[in-house]
Scaffold this motif. Structure first.
Motif, short mmCIF file in Angstrom:
data_model
loop_
_atom_site.label_atom_id
_atom_site.label_comp_id
_atom_site.label_asym_id
_atom_site.label_seq_id
_atom_site.Cartn_x
_atom_site.Cartn_y
_atom_site.Cartn_z
N TYR A 106 41.16 45.41 43.14
CA TYR A 106 40.36 44.25 43.53
C TYR A 106 40.56 43.95 45.02
CZ TYR A 106 39.62 43.78 38.59
OH TYR A 106 39.25 44.05 37.29
N ILE A 107 39.47 43.52 45.64
CA ILE A 107 39.49 43.15 47.05
C ILE A 107 39.49 41.63 47.12
CG2 ILE A 107 38.23 43.28 49.23
CD1 ILE A 107 37.13 45.99 48.25
N LEU A 108 40.40 41.10 47.91
CA LEU A 108 40.62 39.65 47.96
C LEU A 108 40.09 39.09 49.27
CD1 LEU A 108 44.33 39.70 46.71
CD2 LEU A 108 42.21 39.95 45.37
N PRO A 109 38.92 38.48 49.27
CA PRO A 109 38.35 37.97 50.52
C PRO A 109 39.07 36.72 51.02
CG PRO A 109 36.99 37.31 48.68
CD PRO A 109 38.05 38.21 48.12
N LYS A 110 39.04 36.56 52.33
CA LYS A 110 39.58 35.35 52.97
C LYS A 110 40.98 35.02 52.44
CE LYS A 110 34.90 33.80 53.84
NZ LYS A 110 34.32 35.11 53.42
N PHE A 111 41.82 36.05 52.39
CA PHE A 111 43.19 35.91 51.92
C PHE A 111 43.94 34.97 52.86
CE2 PHE A 111 47.54 37.69 51.23
CZ PHE A 111 47.63 37.47 49.87
N ALA A 112 44.51 33.92 52.31
CA ALA A 112 45.12 32.87 53.13
C ALA A 112 46.21 32.16 52.30
CB ALA A 112 44.05 31.87 53.59
N PRO A 113 47.04 31.35 52.94
CA PRO A 113 48.13 30.68 52.21
C PRO A 113 47.68 29.87 51.01
CG PRO A 113 48.49 30.49 54.57
CD PRO A 113 47.14 31.11 54.41
N MET A 137 43.55 44.88 47.70
CA MET A 137 43.34 44.99 49.14
C MET A 137 42.93 43.62 49.67
SD MET A 137 41.69 48.79 49.76
CE MET A 137 40.16 48.57 48.84
N PRO A 138 43.87 42.85 50.22
CA PRO A 138 43.53 41.54 50.79
C PRO A 138 42.80 41.69 52.12
CG PRO A 138 45.85 42.02 51.14
CD PRO A 138 45.31 43.15 50.31
N ILE A 139 41.88 40.77 52.39
CA ILE A 139 41.13 40.79 53.64
C ILE A 139 41.58 39.61 54.50
CG2 ILE A 139 38.88 40.95 54.75
CD1 ILE A 139 37.65 41.69 52.11
N TYR A 140 41.94 39.91 55.73
CA TYR A 140 42.34 38.88 56.68
C TYR A 140 41.14 38.53 57.55
CZ TYR A 140 47.15 39.54 55.20
OH TYR A 140 48.30 39.57 54.45
N GLU A 157 54.12 34.59 56.59
CA GLU A 157 54.16 33.95 55.27
C GLU A 157 53.41 34.79 54.24
OE1 GLU A 157 52.49 29.92 53.00
OE2 GLU A 157 52.34 30.08 55.19
N LEU A 158 52.22 35.25 54.62
CA LEU A 158 51.43 36.07 53.70
C LEU A 158 52.11 37.40 53.42
CD1 LEU A 158 47.82 35.38 55.04
CD2 LEU A 158 48.88 34.49 52.94
N LYS A 159 52.74 37.98 54.43
CA LYS A 159 53.45 39.23 54.22
C LYS A 159 54.61 39.03 53.24
CE LYS A 159 55.68 43.11 56.56
NZ LYS A 159 56.27 43.63 57.81
N GLU A 160 55.31 37.94 53.37
CA GLU A 160 56.41 37.66 52.44
C GLU A 160 55.90 37.50 51.02
OE1 GLU A 160 60.07 34.45 51.82
OE2 GLU A 160 58.86 34.42 53.65
N LYS A 161 54.77 36.83 50.87
CA LYS A 161 54.18 36.67 49.54
C LYS A 161 53.77 38.03 48.95
CE LYS A 161 52.38 31.96 50.26
NZ LYS A 161 53.18 31.31 49.19
N LEU A 162 53.19 38.90 49.78
CA LEU A 162 52.74 40.21 49.30
C LEU A 162 53.91 41.11 48.91
CD1 LEU A 162 49.81 41.16 51.71
CD2 LEU A 162 49.65 40.60 49.28
#
Length: 322
Positions: A106-113, A137-140, A157-162
């Motif tokens: 799945y592709i995750l649009p507008k990946f954010a906190p 695949m998250p999209i920044y 922060e997002l990298k730590e979550k991933l």
């Protein structure tokens, strides 16, 4: 998490609206070739009032591909669904039933906190219910990426979550057009997005934070016909590669072959990579002239590069000798 060929295998990712009724036939009849991945989009290519219709059409397309696969031999690309919101992952997996085995992820649009935790929990749940990996695949591309006061904190922060699903993150993707839109920019067919400094600075920060651990794929190129589109695409890919991007989002079949050819490994790079990874262990030196006698190879310095070259050669191939 990029130390395996699977993370380099997406190649050109063809975006297609989830409600395109002809996509199954195009795959089955191999009209799109055999060296690409496919994204079926339920987000910004679908109007808000037609989402459920698009979900049903997408489900029907996947069913047609699976049923045809039972009696015909044809290339089935990695297929991803670009969802609108986290809960749509569970919804689509339910609608697809047994056909969901054809979905690579799945592709995750507008990946954010504000949505990262919900998306990650959905992916964890999907993998608990699946016998094979369900990738993501998250999209920044969110507006939060433009705020210089918080950008670094948000990226880390997002990298730590991933990190909770690191092995399932096939690529990090960047939304070039979405980021340009925030500034009211639009590049022409002879212009590279890397010359738009507010956007290229965001790319640079994403690659700095993620590039050592993840494959980061290049932004979409929206031109596919008319004068100069192919040269413009090749030039932007050259900039992509120099910055550290691997692969690219495409929006038309015309672009697929251009991306594949641009990312083919040169025979000299391939020879160097093999030489570095097969270094004579009895040698008293960790530096040597490369096989073609043109540059210096260093075992310690170039090992990561060499591994990447071999993994890229599996997806894109090696340029033919001229």
């Amino acid at each position: 998490m990029k130390h395996s060929s699977i993370y380099y295998s997406v190649g050109p990712l063809l975006y297609c609206p989830g409600n395109r009724e002809t996509i199954a036939a195009s795959v089955i009849q191999q009209k799109l070739g055999s060296r690409f991945s496919l994204s079926l989009c339920l987000e910004d290519t679908i109007s808000d009032s037609h989402v459920e219709e698009a979900e049903r059409c997408l489900t029907s397309s996947i069913r047609q591909i699976r049923e045809s696969r039972e009696s015909l031999s044809f290339y089935v690309p990695k297929i991803f669904i670009r969802v609108r919101y986290p809960e749509q992952i569970t919804r689509m997996r339910t609608m697809l039933g047994d056909n969901r085995q054809l979905i690579s992820g799945y592709i995750l649009p507008k990946f954010a906190p504000e949505n990262a935790d919900a998306y990650i929990q959905e992916i964890i749940a999907a993998n608990e219910q699946s016998d094979c990996p369900v990738y993501v695949m998250p999209i920044y591309e969110s507006a939060c990426m433009t705020d210089l006061r918080y950008r670094y904190d948000i990226l880390y922060e997002l990298k730590e979550k991933l990190s909770a699903i690191e092995e399932l993150v096939l690529n990090i993707r960047v939304g070039g057009n979405d980021l340009c839109s925030l500034f009211s920019f639009r590049r022409h067919e002879n212009e590279s997005i890397h010359k738009i400094r507010p956007v290229s600075d965001i790319f640079s920060d994403i690659l700095t934070v993620y590039g050592m651990d993840y494959v980061v794929s290049g932004p979409v190129w929206e031109y596919y016909s008319g004068d100069g589109w192919e040269e413009g695409l090749r030039n932007e890919i050259a900039d992509d590669k120099l910055c550290g991007f691997i692969g690219k989002t495409v929006i038309h079949p015309n672009q697929i072959d251009v991306v594949n050819r641009a990312y083919q490994v040169t025979s000299k790079d391939y020879a160097d990579a093999c030489s570095i990874l097969n270094w004579d262990r009895t040698s008293i030196r960790d530096v040597a002239v490369n096989p073609s006698g043109e540059r210096m190879n260093e075992k310690k310095t170039h090992t990561n590069w060499a591994k990447q070259i071999l993994w890229m050669s599996e997806t894109f191939g090696i340029q033919p000798e001229r």
